[in-house]
Design an enzyme around this catalytic site. Structure first.
Site, short mmCIF file in Angstrom:
data_model
loop_
_atom_site.label_atom_id
_atom_site.label_comp_id
_atom_site.label_asym_id
_atom_site.label_seq_id
_atom_site.Cartn_x
_atom_site.Cartn_y
_atom_site.Cartn_z
N GLY A 1 0.82 -1.21 0.00
CA GLY A 1 0.00 0.00 0.00
C GLY A 1 0.84 1.25 0.00
O GLY A 1 2.03 1.23 0.37
N GLY B 1 0.31 5.72 0.50
CA GLY B 1 -0.55 6.87 0.71
C GLY B 1 0.21 8.16 0.51
O GLY B 1 1.34 8.17 0.01
N GLY B 2 -0.39 9.27 0.94
CA GLY B 2 0.23 10.56 0.76
C GLY B 2 1.48 10.76 1.60
O GLY B 2 2.37 11.53 1.24
N MET B 3 1.56 10.05 2.74
CA MET B 3 2.68 10.24 3.65
C MET B 3 3.64 9.06 3.72
O MET B 3 4.80 9.23 4.06
CB MET B 3 2.16 10.51 5.07
CG MET B 3 1.68 11.91 5.32
SD MET B 3 1.19 12.12 7.05
CE MET B 3 2.67 11.59 7.92
N SER B 4 3.15 7.86 3.43
CA SER B 4 3.95 6.68 3.73
C SER B 4 3.71 5.54 2.76
O SER B 4 2.78 5.57 1.96
CB SER B 4 3.65 6.22 5.16
OG SER B 4 2.24 5.98 5.30
N ASP C 1 -9.87 11.50 10.68
CA ASP C 1 -9.68 11.19 9.26
C ASP C 1 -10.41 9.88 8.92
O ASP C 1 -9.85 9.01 8.27
CB ASP C 1 -8.19 11.08 8.93
CG ASP C 1 -7.92 11.17 7.44
OD1 ASP C 1 -8.77 11.71 6.70
OD2 ASP C 1 -6.85 10.70 7.00
N VAL D 1 3.58 1.15 2.77
CA VAL D 1 3.41 0.02 3.66
C VAL D 1 3.89 -1.25 2.96
O VAL D 1 3.56 -1.50 1.80
CB VAL D 1 1.94 -0.14 4.09
CG1 VAL D 1 1.79 -1.30 5.09
CG2 VAL D 1 1.41 1.15 4.71
N PRO E 1 -13.18 5.59 3.97
CA PRO E 1 -13.04 4.18 3.59
C PRO E 1 -11.60 3.69 3.48
O PRO E 1 -11.31 2.54 3.79
CB PRO E 1 -13.76 4.12 2.23
CG PRO E 1 -14.79 5.20 2.31
CD PRO E 1 -14.13 6.32 3.08
#
Length: 272
Positions: A47, A49-52, A162, A54, A165
């Site tokens: 995965g 996202g905007g910051m990290s 925050d 995974v 989904p």
């Protein structure tokens, strides 16, 4: 259930979502990261996202699958993002509930800021929704689990801020785990610095944010209730409650009794 019986929703959809569109993994990035975590066997990226980012990994001594969340390199150089990442770890570590992702370790290694958590073998709610509309019955099975997680967090002084989904994980048995507490507010601490608050508003998802969160960013547990109302409406109707939206019971199969629940959760005034 016999092996020949059809797999019920959401399990069938969860298996489909897990198999579809696998996240590509850069071997060189994975190898460089592996040198910093010799106690883990890094397998693949699962995965982003905007910051990290995974990664799926295994603790070799325990043979336990885990998730390694790594703050993006370009953000790790900025104090406000490091602070946000630390706040996420602290918020999650303060909570011990089966519906909330458990923190195993947090720290920094050679400039890599990381968060080690349980691995949820499944998908997030967004991916489940993208495969097809979740039935009203299934929505009403999932949402109370989200309520359990948020109620526990609120009782322990943590406001998620925050709820959407993408931050709701569902395992292959259909059990919910709340994740991504990067914007969380903890009652035992002060609000983050102004720069961090502004960043949280930029990174937040507009359609899921309560009106008071837009206005000031200073919110309590009722902001999570509003966001959950948006998620519930979207699950029931397949659309977002924007403008003069129709009651969810306009969709076939949605009980009219849910109209008042959604209307109250989405009230513009927090006192309502």
């Amino acid at each position: 259930m016999s092996p020949n019986d059809p797999i019920p929703d959401p399990t069938r959809l969860l298996h489909q979502a897990q198999k579809s569109a696998p996240t590509p993994t850069d071997p060189e990035v994975l190898a460089a990261l592996q040198t910093r975590f010799p106690e883990l066997r890094l397998e693949r990226r699962i995965g982003e996202g905007g910051m990290s980012t995974v990664y799926r990994a295994v603790q070799t001594k325990l043979q336990r699958p885990v998730a390694l969340k790594v703050l993006r390199e370009e953000l790790a150089a900025q104090p406000e993002f490091r602070a946000r990442f630390e706040r996420e770890a602290q918020a999650m570590a303060a909570l011990d509930h089966p519906r909330i992702l458990r923190v195993l370790e947090f720290g920094e290694r050679s400039g890599v800021y990381f968060l080690l958590t349980d691995l949820v073998d499944g998908v997030d709610l967004r991916k489940l929704m993208e495969l097809g509309q979740v039935s009203p019955d299934e929505a009403l099975r999932l949402v109370p689990q989200i309520c359990e997680a948020l109620s526990y967090a609120h009782m322990h002084g943590v406001v998620h801020r925050d709820v959407k989904p993408e931050n709701i994980l569902i395992d292959l048995e259909g059990n919910v785990r709340m994740a991504d507490f990067g914007l969380a507010r903890m009652a035992r601490g002060d609000e983050p610095p102004a720069a961090l608050t502004r960043t949280s508003q930029i990174l937040g998802t507009p359609h899921y944010m309560a009106p008071e969160q837009w206005r000031s960013g200073h919110v309590d547990h009722r902001a999570d209730i509003f966001s959950l109302g948006v998620v519930l409406y979207e699950l029931l109707t397949g659309t977002l409650p924007i403008g003069d939206f129709a009651p969810p019971s306009d969709r076939e199969g949605v009980p009219p009794r849910l109209d008042s629940v959604v209307r109250r959760a989405l009230a513009q005034d927090p006192d309502r």
